[in-house]
Motif scaffolding. Structure first.
Motif, mmCIF file in Angstrom:
data_model
loop_
_atom_site.group_PDB
_atom_site.id
_atom_site.type_symbol
_atom_site.label_atom_id
_atom_site.label_comp_id
_atom_site.label_asym_id
_atom_site.label_seq_id
_atom_site.Cartn_x
_atom_site.Cartn_y
_atom_site.Cartn_z
ATOM 1 N N ASP A 24 1.153 -1.343 -0.296
ATOM 2 C CA ASP A 24 -0.031 0.055 0.148
ATOM 3 C C ASP A 24 0.682 1.650 -0.096
ATOM 4 O O ASP A 24 0.629 2.653 -0.293
ATOM 5 C CB ASP A 24 -0.577 0.294 0.774
ATOM 6 C CG ASP A 24 -2.077 -1.369 0.444
ATOM 7 O OD1 ASP A 24 -2.558 -1.121 -0.119
ATOM 8 O OD2 ASP A 24 -2.695 -1.338 2.442
ATOM 9 N N GLU A 28 0.697 4.036 -2.432
ATOM 10 C CA GLU A 28 0.598 5.634 -2.374
ATOM 11 C C GLU A 28 1.855 6.605 -3.226
ATOM 12 O O GLU A 28 1.692 7.464 -3.881
ATOM 13 C CB GLU A 28 0.232 5.648 -1.107
ATOM 14 C CG GLU A 28 -0.914 5.186 -0.967
ATOM 15 C CD GLU A 28 -2.062 5.594 -1.717
ATOM 16 O OE1 GLU A 28 -2.611 6.948 -1.884
ATOM 17 O OE2 GLU A 28 -2.933 4.945 -2.270
ATOM 18 N N LYS A 31 2.198 6.776 -7.038
ATOM 19 C CA LYS A 31 0.643 7.230 -7.243
ATOM 20 C C LYS A 31 1.258 8.738 -7.121
ATOM 21 O O LYS A 31 0.631 9.791 -7.765
ATOM 22 C CB LYS A 31 -0.779 7.239 -6.834
ATOM 23 C CG LYS A 31 -1.570 5.945 -6.884
ATOM 24 C CD LYS A 31 -2.536 5.741 -6.346
ATOM 25 C CE LYS A 31 -3.219 6.537 -5.843
ATOM 26 N NZ LYS A 31 -4.232 5.967 -4.927
ATOM 27 N N ASP A 43 -4.144 2.336 -9.260
ATOM 28 C CA ASP A 43 -5.174 1.062 -8.004
ATOM 29 C C ASP A 43 -5.503 0.230 -9.236
ATOM 30 O O ASP A 43 -5.202 -0.827 -8.997
ATOM 31 C CB ASP A 43 -6.741 1.939 -7.474
ATOM 32 C CG ASP A 43 -5.953 3.006 -5.954
ATOM 33 O OD1 ASP A 43 -5.106 1.871 -5.595
ATOM 34 O OD2 ASP A 43 -6.505 4.061 -6.006
#
Length: 97
Positions: A24, A28, A31, A43
């Motif tokens: 995760d 992130e 992104k 995602d």
């Protein structure tokens, strides 16, 4: 995705929960480094990687490399197009003077 979790557990000594949290964090981070119009696909890509890698027998890192190569190629194409538009704009301005 399970393949990556397993590798993180084996190679980094993480628990399954820590490995999932690490993914995760990586997602992130990626992104945050991409333009907003590309970041939205991260995602979906992470979600789709698990099924695709298992079906094709490809590893997560292979798919990640392919994805990043595609992003790089797209960004280079956009940069070239923008450069050409700016050059054309200034060339037209010179012609009008």
């Amino acid at each position: 995705m399970q393949e990556l979790i397993q590798q993180l557990q084996e190679k980094a000594g993480l628990t399954a929960e820590q490995a999932a949290q690490s993914i995760d964090v990586i997602k992130e981070y990626v992104k945050g480094k991409l333009p907003p119009f590309i970041a939205g696909t991260v995602d979906n890509w992470f979600a789709g990687v698990a099924g695709k890698t298992e079906a094709k027998g490809e590893g997560f890192m292979d798919k990640a490399g392919d994805f990043l190569d595609d992003v790089k190629d797209t960004a280079e194409d956009w940069a070239d197009a923008a450069k050409n538009k700016v050059t054309d704009f200034f060339n037209k301005e010179k012609d009008h003077q």
